[in-house]
Design an enzyme around this catalytic site. Structure first.
Site, PDB file in Angstrom:
ATOM      1  N   SER A   1      54.696  98.603 -73.408  1.00  0.00           N
ATOM      2  CA  SER A   1      54.317  97.994 -72.302  1.00  0.00           C
ATOM      3  C   SER A   1      52.966  98.329 -71.668  1.00  0.00           C
ATOM      4  CB  SER A   1      55.505  97.763 -71.300  1.00  0.00           C
ATOM      5  OG  SER A   1      55.530  96.747 -70.413  1.00  0.00           O
TER       6      SER A   1
ATOM      7  N   ASP B   1      60.942  88.211 -75.165  1.00  0.00           N
ATOM      8  CA  ASP B   1      60.491  88.966 -74.189  1.00  0.00           C
ATOM      9  C   ASP B   1      60.099  88.053 -72.933  1.00  0.00           C
ATOM     10  OD1 ASP B   1      58.746  90.687 -72.479  1.00  0.00           O
ATOM     11  OD2 ASP B   1      58.070  91.688 -74.146  1.00  0.00           O
TER      12      ASP B   1
ATOM     13  N   HIS C   1      62.225  92.673 -73.857  1.00  0.00           N
ATOM     14  CA  HIS C   1      61.262  93.477 -73.478  1.00  0.00           C
ATOM     15  C   HIS C   1      61.618  94.772 -73.666  1.00  0.00           C
ATOM     16  CE1 HIS C   1      57.395  94.646 -72.011  1.00  0.00           C
ATOM     17  NE2 HIS C   1      57.986  95.465 -70.945  1.00  0.00           N
TER      18      HIS C   1
END
Length: 275
Positions: free
Chosen positions: A94, A226, A255
């Site tokens: 991320s 996600d 995610h």
């Protein structure tokens, strides 16, 4: 270790100091603890594993400045140089993927310290919607994050962890209270200002040129479910911009797939590192 501008960066360094190092870069608003399942796995495979808490996150100092991608990358470089890591693999999740991209492009490759990189569910090249990035996420979404964080950070983090982050809001999903509690614990350990300003860092930093500059092999991987970082605006574009990348999309993964599907992801990461 302490950076030039006074941020104290907490890090973990496990394993044989002569083994090939793997450095892990965590997502927002978490800490190096989010990599437990990966660090123990790769330690058992004979690697040296390193992970740091981003400035203002986890056990690093709650400094009031430098909450931007340039400082994130500079801090990562400071840890790398402090430990004199060479032939290293850098893995980012991320926001940590943005940190890896900028670190590798501006420090790691020019210094000859990087062997490979992995971007997992990562934010580059640019999350926010602009005229040049019309398929991006509207700025109003990130403004909403800021408002929710400022109003009640504890409640906001509970909602993120129990909802979209791990896909626990999907029909038929089984919510794991311990996983939610661990996410919340990591988030609440960090600094509110670091997390508030970090929203701008992960959403509005254009890393197109970072990706273009990287020439080492890169694994780009993400789940197609996600709900935090849309994969069509992230991993697919990363793969197009990188010079030497391998793309792997997981059907239905969220995610936070490094936690929910570590049994699948970890061996795949190992296979790429060994390839």
């Amino acid at each position: 270790m302490t950076t030039d501008d006074g941020a104290e960066i907490y890090y973990k360094d496990w394993g044989d100091p002569d083994a090939q190092p793997i450095m892990f870069h965590h997502g927002w608003p978490l800490s190096s603890d989010d990599w437990d399942a990966q660090m123990l796995f790769f330690l058992a495979e004979g690697y040296r594993v390193i992970a740091s808490d981003r400035r203002g996150h986890g056990r690093s100092s709650q400094i009031g400045t430098g909450h931007d991608m340039d400082h994130y990358a500079s801090d990562a470089s400071a840890v790398v140089e402090h430990l004199d890591l060479r032939n290293a693999i850098h893995i980012g999740h991320s926001t940590g993927g943005g940190q890896v991209a900028r670190y590798v492009a501006q420090y790691g490759e020019p210094q000859g310290r990087v062997a490979k990189a992995v971007l997992v569910s990562s934010v580059p090249p640019l999350m926010v919607q602009t005229d040049a990035n019309p398929e991006g996420t509207p700025i109003s979404v990130f403004d909403g994050f800021r408002s929710a964080l400022a109003a009640n950070r504890a409640e906001f983090y509970q909602a993120v962890a129990s909802g979209p982050f791990y896909g626990f809001n999907r029909p038929g999903a089984t919510l794991s209270e311990p996983v939610v509690a661990n996410w919340w614990r990591q988030g609440m350990t960090g600094s509110a200002i670091a997390h508030y300003e970090g929203i701008k860092a992960f959403s509005e930093t254009d890393q197109t040129e970072d990706l273009k500059a990287i020439s080492v092999p890169v694994l780009v991987t993400q789940g197609d479910d996600d709900q935090v970082v849309p994969y069509k605006d992230a991993s697919l574009k990363q793969h197009e911009l990188l010079q030497n990348s391998t793309l792997k999309i997981y059907e239905g993964y969220p995610h936070g797939m490094l936690t929910t599907h570590a049994d699948v992801i970890n061996p795949d990461l190992l296979a790429f590192i060994k390839s």
